[in-house]
Every structure is written in C-alpha cells, then in structure tokens.
Design a protein around this motif. Structure first.
Motif, PDB file in Angstrom:
ATOM      1  N   HIS A 145      51.556  66.521  85.270  1.00 10.83           N
ATOM      2  CA  HIS A 145      51.725  67.883  84.740  1.00 10.83           C
ATOM      3  C   HIS A 145      53.040  68.091  83.993  1.00 10.83           C
ATOM      4  CE1 HIS A 145      48.298  68.546  87.434  1.00 10.83           C
ATOM      5  NE2 HIS A 145      47.914  69.258  86.403  1.00 10.83           N
ATOM      6  N   CYS A 362      52.779  74.385  90.041  1.00 12.58           N
ATOM      7  CA  CYS A 362      53.467  74.406  88.757  1.00 12.58           C
ATOM      8  C   CYS A 362      52.684  75.156  87.688  1.00 12.58           C
ATOM      9  CB  CYS A 362      53.763  72.976  88.292  1.00 12.58           C
ATOM     10  SG  CYS A 362      52.309  71.936  88.167  1.00 12.58           S
ATOM     11  N   CYS A 422      55.230  72.034  96.203  1.00 14.01           N
ATOM     12  CA  CYS A 422      53.850  71.899  95.718  1.00 14.01           C
ATOM     13  C   CYS A 422      52.836  72.414  96.740  1.00 14.01           C
ATOM     14  CB  CYS A 422      53.551  70.443  95.394  1.00 14.01           C
ATOM     15  SG  CYS A 422      54.636  69.767  94.117  1.00 14.01           S
ATOM     16  N   CYS A 425      48.781  72.821  96.721  1.00 11.14           N
ATOM     17  CA  CYS A 425      48.208  72.297  95.482  1.00 11.14           C
ATOM     18  C   CYS A 425      47.714  70.876  95.687  1.00 11.14           C
ATOM     19  CB  CYS A 425      49.244  72.320  94.362  1.00 11.14           C
ATOM     20  SG  CYS A 425      48.697  71.449  92.894  1.00 11.14           S
TER      21      CYS A 425
END
Ligand code: SF4
Lengths: 479, 199
Positions: A145, A362, A422, A425
C-alpha cells in the motif's frame, strides 16, 4: 559520467506531452539497463516492523552499510497491539520485531518513529503527515500500500523483501517502466460518496487486475475537488486494481497540506520546491496507455459483498447471482465467495446483520475519516450486538482527534478508542475478527481470512461503517 | 537466488482467479524470522482443517499433485500483499513454476528474485494443460527455449522479460549488479541534491 549527463539533461528540460508519471520517472533514471529497464534513484525508503529489521540485518550480513540513512525512515505498525495502554510487550511476537527494527535503525542511524514518541503510526499514514513524502519524489517501502503516498504527487511503490534489501544497500532499484492508466472521475460527488466509494466503484468496474503493469493516475473534476487525505485514500487502493503505483497531480490543496509539516522544505527551499512541483502535472495532451472516464452520477456509496475488492456493489444494491456471471470461472468464483461470506445469491446488502465494525487502516484512519464517522455517530448508540473499534492511523491523528473531542463521541456511541497501528486490517498483532463474524471494515482487503480465520469482511467508507454500527446491519449512510 | 532452467512434473490445477498472497501464506506465519517450515504452511487455510488435519478435498493434498513442481492458476495470481513469504512458501511446498494468465506485480517481481518462474499463458492454454490432469501426466517448463510442453507433446511458447530470463538462468546477484553502477549513482546523487535539495 555519461549517465550523470543524461540524467542532468532530463532534470533541466521539460518535455511536452508527458505524463506526470513519466516526468518523475525520467528524473530518477541513474542508468538505462536495456529492455525497458532503468536503474532508479530512490529519494526515500520506508520501513515497518514486519520486514524492516530483517532487511537491515540482511544488508549488514553482507558487510554493507545503508549509504544514505537520512533518506530512510521506520515505524512500528503491523505487529503492535492496538489495546488501550499497549506497550511493545502487549503482543510479544510483535515486540521482538519492533525491538529488532529499533536496534538495526540505531546501528545505521535511521530515524524511527517509535511507540509513544508522538510520531508512530501506520507507515503510509505518517509519511504524508510528516511530509516525508513530497511531490516528485520516488519512494519505496516493503509494503503493497505504498501507493497511498501517490496522493501527494509522488511516485511511490511497494516491494518485497529482496528488493528492500537491495534498495537499502544501494539507494537504487532496477525497475521496468510500467505503462500508464488514467481514470478521470467527471462530475460532482453525490451525497454520501467519498473517495473510498470512487475507487471501490472503479475496481468493481475495471477489475482487480486492470492495473497490472500500469501506474495509475486519477484525474478529473471529482478528484480535483478531493481533500489531500481523500486523495491518499483514492491512491491507497491502487494495488487492489492491480497497480503498484497510483498518483494524483499536486496542486494548491497539496501544497497547503504539506506547508509547515516537520519534513517539508522551509524558506527558500520551499519556494524553489513549489515552483518545481507546479511543473509536475501531466501535460493536457499527454497520452496514456489506457484512459478511462467514470461518470460520478454512476458512483454511489459502496459495500463489497465478496472476497476480492472487485466484488463490489452499491450499498443499496445486492450480492450477485452466479448465473449472471460472464463465464463459468467467474460463476464459480462468485459462488465460492458467497459461500464464504454466508450470503444468498441476490441477497440485499443493506439490512444484512453485522457483528463487528472496524474504522481504521492506512485507507481510512486519518483525521478526516474519523470526523466523517464521528459526525454520523454524534448522540447515537452502536447496536448492542456489535463490537465496534476505531483505531487512529497515527499517534498524531489520535492526539488531534482527542483535542477535537472525537474520542468522546466514539466512546459515548459505544466504540472502543484504541492505539494506532494496522490492527484488524491484517490481524498480524494478535487481534482478529472471530471465525464466521461479519465485519464492515474501512480497510482495503476483503480476502479470505484477512481479518482473521473465517472472518467475513465488507469494505466500505467510514460513514457507511459508522451507519452500519448504529444499525447493527449493513446500512446506507444516506438513509 | 536459485537459478532456473527447466522443470518437469505434474501440474496442479488451481484455476481460480485472484488468488491473493494472504491465501498463499497467512501473515501469522510470517511473524517469526526465517523461511524454514513455510512450505508446510503454504495455502494453510485451504490445506488443513480446523483441527489441523489435512483437508483431502484440497488439490495440493491429492496424490498426483502432492509436492508437484508446477502450479496452474487463474487470472491475477499473487495479487495483494507484497509479502515475499508467499514465494518462499510455494517454493517450500515444491513449486518451481506457476503458469497463469496474469500475476500481481509485486508477487511477479518477488518470484524472479527467488528463482520461482512465473509463466504467462492464455487461459485457454492453461485449461488444455489442466485437462490432461491426474495420473502421471507430466508438464515441462523450459526457460531456455521458452516453451511449455504439454503431456501430449504440444509445445506452447511463452515470453519472459529478457533481463529477468537472463538473471534466472544464471542466478545473478542483484546487489552486485547495481553496485557496478556505483560511479553513476554517486554522480546522480550529487547532481540531484544540488538541483533539488529538498528532494
Ligand atoms: S493498515 Fe493494513 S493495508 Fe495498511 S499497511 Fe497496515 S496492514 Fe497494510
């Protein structure tokens, strides 16, 4: 020397009819390697806990040092607990990775945004926030990402462990120049439509592999009208359309966002940078390998139903029927996805009961995302059967949200207010959605098992996630 | 990097589109250092049942394909995360070549870094290869001649990027290759820092 001269020629001369991508690429060619390959200079390298320590050790084990440590930045995000009051010891297996990254960074003189320093966060959230990424730079990071950073007009791409070690050892990488794919979003955003909905719509329409071998540029009236943070969200899902790179041309919105941030150029450098950045956007006549238009009147708030980001639908829509697939392979894939997700063919999405809601990652964990969700929650309560988490993208986002009182709004509504990382996710930090549970998530991947073994993920915007938390079922944020 | 020239053996028919790297190797298996044991965890969520026993319905657990060196796949194989562990896991399970119509970009790069050969063929050709199925039907992937030989002798040509092909055949070391340009790198750095000090 010849290479230096050639590069210098490209630095000074503005070629007409160029795309922004090609312009930035050309500026970073150290040497041409033949067959379409170039040795690219990397202005920045970013590291995270999952692979950073190991990559630095690989370099050291070869008897090499990182040649330009001031161009490298690190943080801990993937394998850190998001529990309130967490320390690196809260998730011991992750703690070992964080310690290793910290030690290796110290040995090489690399800046690390460590836990509790005020700067820690998801690597792709902190890079724009600190202005580590700037328009026109080339940036690589061992994470897919990394494309998020293209939202400021940078050329940023994800790499694997081997390429990361090469980058750290040489500040360069051999890369083959990809093609270019522009999507122009024309018209104005409808009610409840965010950047997340625009990109999910595009992935559904063009397919999860439409961008393989391409660098995406997002343009058009609706992109110009996005805030910088929304542009980051848009670029974040470039890898979900198959592209390593996604970009939005820098403009006044970008410059205003970056001005005064910790690593932004200052004084005379700022003025020179600004003049340079204004030359970056694609020329009006520039040709792209592929060029598509999305009419914004076709874009509604989205919610995925399946196990690929291309399994998208309007939140007001339905899961598909396998008999409507274009061929037997797609029908089989849809059937398997419906089975995994526990959905009937043709089932209406809105009203489908959910067990979990995750606002973070993110994609959607910046201050504007939290404001968008909090606005929906103000004075209301999460359905009692729903476990709802909000995980700010960085310590700076968290502090800002708390200064604005957003944490109180989330808590009063029944959300858990957690520590940056994170988290759900990727479920690499000991936290996971339980098997069989259904989660509306603002993250970017609905893959089988992504949020935990057997977890069922529906990707959506923060507003849709918040609305679903309140309803206890997938809900249209416009309702 | 492990060089690659040629491989022959059964070809696992796994024709689903969009096989992501999370499915190839769960992230939880990548929290420890090293690559040892990753082969055991390749496709773990499909290969094992909840109680840890093998799932007999999963193709990689079935006799002709257990430990097979070639994987036939659908579109966009290896999409998603950049985790190089996906390549290490496939190689650990014995796979040396993956044949698919398209690959995730970062996975593709990771394959070449490690000596796992990704071969692009049209879906129709992959279906023909898969149709030979079971038994001891052996497929050959030959990088020198850039040919896939089907069990019935059909020779299907494929193209590989010349730079990557050469690196695979010779097992080249990329850091050493880059270091050959040390003088150009240093000249570039000096000039770039002078022209754009903020960059
Ligand atoms: S938030 Fe999710 S997608 Fe983003 S870097 Fe972390 S694990 Fe990757």
């Amino acid at each position: 020397m010849l290479h230096g001269l050639r590069a210098g020629f490209k630095l000074r001369h503005h070629r007409p009819m160029q795309t922004m991508f090609d312009r930035i690429w050309d500026r970073h060619v150290v040497a041409e390697l033949g067959d379409g390959w170039d040795l690219l200079w990397l202005d920045r390298i970013l590291l995270h806990d999952l692979s950073g320590g190991r990559a630095l050790r690989d370099v050291a084990e070869r008897g090499l040092r990182v040649p330009h440590p001031a161009r490298v930045f690190a943080t801990a995000d993937h394998a850190v607990s998001s529990a309130p009051g967490r320390t690196e010891g809260s998730f011991p297996r992750g703690g070992a990775l964080v310690r290793s990254l910290r030690e290796e960074c110290a040995r090489q003189g690399i800046t690390m945004f460590d836990l509790g320093t005020g700067g820690q966060g998801i690597v792709h959230v902190i890079a724009p926030e600190q202005a580590i990424v700037l328009p026109g730079v080339v940036l690589a990071c061992g994470d897919s990402h990394t494309c998020t950073n293209g939202g400021v007009g940078a050329l940023a791409f994800g790499i694997g462990a081997s390429e990361l070690a090469q980058a750290l050892a040489t500040q360069c990488l051999p890369q083959k120049r990809p093609g270019t794919f522009r999507i122009r979003f024309e018209g104005a955003r409808g009610p409840g439509v965010t950047a997340k909905d625009m990109i999910l719509h595009a992935i559904h329409r063009f397919g999860a592999d439409a961008g393989t071998g391409m660098a995406m540029e997002y343009a058009g009236e609706a992109v110009r009208a996005l805030s910088l943070e929304q542009r980051l969200t848009l670029c974040n899902l470039s890898i979900e359309i198959g592209a390593k790179i996604g970009m939005v041309a820098p403009d006044e919105v970008t410059f205003a966002y970056l001005h005064g941030r910790p690593y932004a150029p200052k004084g005379r450098d700022w003025d020179a940078a600004l003049a340079d950045w204004r030359t970056l956007p694609s020329d009006p006549e520039a040709r792209f390998t592929r060029d598509e238009v999305v009419a914004m009147r076709d874009v509604e708030p989205q919610c995925t139903w399946g196990t690929s980001p291309e399994h998208g639908a309007a939140v007001s829509g339905h899961a598909p029927r396998p008999e409507d697939a274009r061929d037997s392979a797609q029908a089989a894939a849809w059937k398997a996805a419906l089975d995994y997700m526990g959905l009937e063919p043709g089932q209406r999405l809105a009203g489908t009961k959910v067990d979990w809601v995750f606002i973070g990652s993110c994609t959607n964990s910046r201050i504007e995302d939290l404001r968008e969700a909090a606005a929906m929650l103000q004075g209301r309560k999460v359905a009692p059967h729903v476990t709802a988490w909000v995980v700010p993208g960085s310590e700076a986002v968290k502090a800002r949200a708390e200064a604005e009182g957003l944490h109180a709004t989330f808590r009063d509504a029944g959300f858990e207010w957690r520590e940056p990382g994170c988290a759900l996710c990727v479920a690499a930090n000991g936290e996971a959605v339980p098997p069989g549970a259904r989660c509306v998530s603002t993250s970017n991947r609905n893959f089988v098992g992504r949020q935990g073994t057997g977890a069922r993920t529906h990707l959506a915007s923060p507003a849709t996630a918040a609305a679903s938390a309140l309803a206890g079922a997938i809900a249209d944020p416009r309702a | 990097m492990t060089p690659f020239r040629q491989v022959s053996g059964p070809a696992i028919p796994w024709l689903k589109p969009n096989t992501d790297t999370d499915v190839i190797i769960p992230i939880q298996d990548l929290l420890r250092p090293g690559r040892e044991g990753l082969g055991e965890r390749c496709f773990a969520r499909l290969r094992y049942r909840e109680d840890g026993s093998e799932n007999p319905d999963f193709v990689c657990n079935q006799p002709p394909w257990r430990g097979a060196p070639i994987l036939l796949a659908g579109e966009n194989f290896g999409c998603g995360s950049s985790r190089e562990g996906a390549v290490w896991a496939l190689m650990g399970m014995g796979v040396r070549a993956v044949i698919a119509p398209s690959f995730g970009d970062i996975f593709l790069a990771n394959c070449f870094q490690n000596g796992l050969l990704p071969v692009r063929l049209p879906m129709a050709a992959i279906r023909r290869l898969a149709a030979h199925g079971g038994g001891n039907a052996s497929v050959t992937v030959d990088l020198e001649r850039q040919l896939v030989i089907a069990p019935d002798g059909e020779a299907i040509p494929f193209a590989t990027d010349p730079r990557r092909r050469e690196a695979l055949l010779d097992g080249l070391d990329e850091i050493a290759l880059i270091q050959r340009h040390a003088a150009a790198i240093e000249a570039f750095r000096a000039q770039s820092e002078a022209e754009r000090p903020w960059q």
